[in-house]
Design a protein around this motif. Structure first.
Motif, PDB file in Angstrom:
ATOM      1  N   ALA A  11       0.844  -1.196   0.000  1.00  0.00           N
ATOM      2  CA  ALA A  11       0.000   0.000   0.000  1.00  0.00           C
ATOM      3  C   ALA A  11       0.880   1.248   0.000  1.00  0.00           C
ATOM      4  O   ALA A  11       1.972   1.257   0.564  1.00  0.00           O
ATOM      5  CB  ALA A  11      -0.919   0.002   1.218  1.00  0.00           C
ATOM      6  N   ALA A  28      -4.678  -1.719   0.840  1.00  0.00           N
ATOM      7  CA  ALA A  28      -5.307  -0.441   0.489  1.00  0.00           C
ATOM      8  C   ALA A  28      -4.541   0.720   1.123  1.00  0.00           C
ATOM      9  O   ALA A  28      -4.079   0.623   2.259  1.00  0.00           O
ATOM     10  CB  ALA A  28      -6.758  -0.419   0.958  1.00  0.00           C
ATOM     11  N   TYR A  78      -6.719  -6.332   4.430  1.00  0.00           N
ATOM     12  CA  TYR A  78      -6.889  -7.195   3.259  1.00  0.00           C
ATOM     13  C   TYR A  78      -6.952  -8.649   3.751  1.00  0.00           C
ATOM     14  O   TYR A  78      -8.016  -9.233   3.837  1.00  0.00           O
ATOM     15  CB  TYR A  78      -5.736  -6.983   2.283  1.00  0.00           C
ATOM     16  CG  TYR A  78      -5.877  -7.729   0.973  1.00  0.00           C
ATOM     17  CD1 TYR A  78      -6.826  -7.329   0.032  1.00  0.00           C
ATOM     18  CD2 TYR A  78      -5.057  -8.812   0.659  1.00  0.00           C
ATOM     19  CE1 TYR A  78      -6.968  -8.005  -1.181  1.00  0.00           C
ATOM     20  CE2 TYR A  78      -5.179  -9.482  -0.545  1.00  0.00           C
ATOM     21  CZ  TYR A  78      -6.139  -9.085  -1.458  1.00  0.00           C
ATOM     22  OH  TYR A  78      -6.268  -9.762  -2.655  1.00  0.00           O
ATOM     23  N   TYR A 137     -10.438  -5.753   1.705  1.00  0.00           N
ATOM     24  CA  TYR A 137     -10.458  -4.384   1.193  1.00  0.00           C
ATOM     25  C   TYR A 137      -9.142  -4.115   0.461  1.00  0.00           C
ATOM     26  O   TYR A 137      -8.066  -4.258   1.038  1.00  0.00           O
ATOM     27  CB  TYR A 137     -10.633  -3.364   2.331  1.00  0.00           C
ATOM     28  CG  TYR A 137     -11.915  -3.571   3.114  1.00  0.00           C
ATOM     29  CD1 TYR A 137     -13.106  -2.997   2.685  1.00  0.00           C
ATOM     30  CD2 TYR A 137     -11.928  -4.359   4.263  1.00  0.00           C
ATOM     31  CE1 TYR A 137     -14.288  -3.197   3.388  1.00  0.00           C
ATOM     32  CE2 TYR A 137     -13.099  -4.558   4.971  1.00  0.00           C
ATOM     33  CZ  TYR A 137     -14.277  -3.988   4.528  1.00  0.00           C
ATOM     34  OH  TYR A 137     -15.444  -4.185   5.225  1.00  0.00           O
ATOM     35  N   SER A 138      -9.224  -3.700  -0.789  1.00  0.00           N
ATOM     36  CA  SER A 138      -8.009  -3.431  -1.562  1.00  0.00           C
ATOM     37  C   SER A 138      -7.990  -2.027  -2.170  1.00  0.00           C
ATOM     38  O   SER A 138      -6.939  -1.550  -2.581  1.00  0.00           O
ATOM     39  CB  SER A 138      -7.855  -4.465  -2.687  1.00  0.00           C
ATOM     40  OG  SER A 138      -8.944  -4.399  -3.587  1.00  0.00           O
ATOM     41  N   ASN A 144      -8.434   2.197  -2.161  1.00  0.00           N
ATOM     42  CA  ASN A 144      -8.122   3.278  -1.222  1.00  0.00           C
ATOM     43  C   ASN A 144      -9.375   3.735  -0.492  1.00  0.00           C
ATOM     44  O   ASN A 144     -10.469   3.755  -1.053  1.00  0.00           O
ATOM     45  CB  ASN A 144      -7.512   4.461  -1.963  1.00  0.00           C
ATOM     46  CG  ASN A 144      -6.208   4.099  -2.640  1.00  0.00           C
ATOM     47  OD1 ASN A 144      -5.621   3.050  -2.369  1.00  0.00           O
ATOM     48  ND2 ASN A 144      -5.745   4.960  -3.525  1.00  0.00           N
ATOM     49  N   PHE A 204     -14.268   2.468   3.090  1.00  0.00           N
ATOM     50  CA  PHE A 204     -13.533   1.595   2.212  1.00  0.00           C
ATOM     51  C   PHE A 204     -14.522   0.691   1.490  1.00  0.00           C
ATOM     52  O   PHE A 204     -15.360   0.052   2.140  1.00  0.00           O
ATOM     53  CB  PHE A 204     -12.531   0.722   2.991  1.00  0.00           C
ATOM     54  CG  PHE A 204     -11.369   1.472   3.563  1.00  0.00           C
ATOM     55  CD1 PHE A 204     -10.144   1.522   2.877  1.00  0.00           C
ATOM     56  CD2 PHE A 204     -11.462   2.122   4.793  1.00  0.00           C
ATOM     57  CE1 PHE A 204      -9.072   2.205   3.412  1.00  0.00           C
ATOM     58  CE2 PHE A 204     -10.387   2.805   5.321  1.00  0.00           C
ATOM     59  CZ  PHE A 204      -9.176   2.845   4.629  1.00  0.00           C
TER      60      PHE A 204
END
Length: 203
Positions: free
Chosen positions: A96, A141, A156, A184-185, A187, A198
């Motif tokens: 990230a 993210a 993630y 969650y990937s 931003n 997110f």
């Protein structure tokens, strides 16, 4: 034959000093000893000795050098420290993007690294912070800097939100554990009301 000799050493400032050295001492040992009084951080500088024509190999013995006058050359080296973890597919330490804090420090959430990475670009220092976090691809993210000065990263493959207190450099894992992987990937986004959102990937 005497094992001790005197040499003249020209410093980067132009000042010259006299040093008593053992002939069996290596060039690297003498260069390090001579630079000790210059308050150099040897993590970021490498001292060398040079004669009138070239830099001398660090492992060369001073007794092999016929000259009696040398120049101390200080090489500035990249300050980012080597982090000991293999790279490769699925093994990237930090994936990230980093987040710049108001105090000028830059923070990265770990992917396959074990801890948060803090970079002080002004001083040229890096530091691993917080608890050890096992696992791979933990945070992917980009984090979000909130008005309170905290940075938040959504998990993630990790199971909790990562919070960095930028002023105290305290690292905290927030909320209840979130099951599953690849959660969650993308931003995060800071909304006008101060909430951070997110979008889910596989959450």
């Amino acid at each position: 034959m005497a094992s001790i000799r005197n040499i003249t050493l020209a410093l980067p400032s132009g000042r010259e000093i006299e040093l008593e050295v053992h002939k069996e001492e290596t060039v690297g040992e003498v260069a390090a000893r001579a630079s000790a009084g210059l308050s150099l951080d040897l993590r970021h500088h490498t001292p060398h000795l040079a004669d009138a024509s070239q830099l001398l190999a660090h492992d060369r013995a001073l007794g092999e050098c016929p000259e009696s006058r040398f120049l101390l050359v200080v090489e500035k080296i990249p300050w980012v420290e080597q982090l000991r973890l293999p790279f490769g597919p699925g093994r990237e330490l930090y994936e990230a993007a980093g987040v710049l804090a108001p105090n000028g420090l830059i923070y990265y959430a770990p992917s396959c690294a074990d801890q948060v990475l803090c970079i002080n670009s002004k001083e040229g220092v890096t530091e691993a912070l917080g608890p050890t976090m096992p696992g791979r691809e933990k945070y992917m993210a980009e984090g979000v800097l909130a008005p309170n000065g905290y940075i938040y990263f959504a998990p993630y493959n990790a199971h909790r939100v990562l919070c960095i207190h930028t002023e105290t450099r305290e690292i905290e894992l927030l909320g209840t554990e979130l099951a599953g992987g690849k959660k969650y990937s993308a931003n995060g986004v800071l909304a006008p009301n101060g909430l951070i959102f997110f979008a889910p990937f596989c959450a």
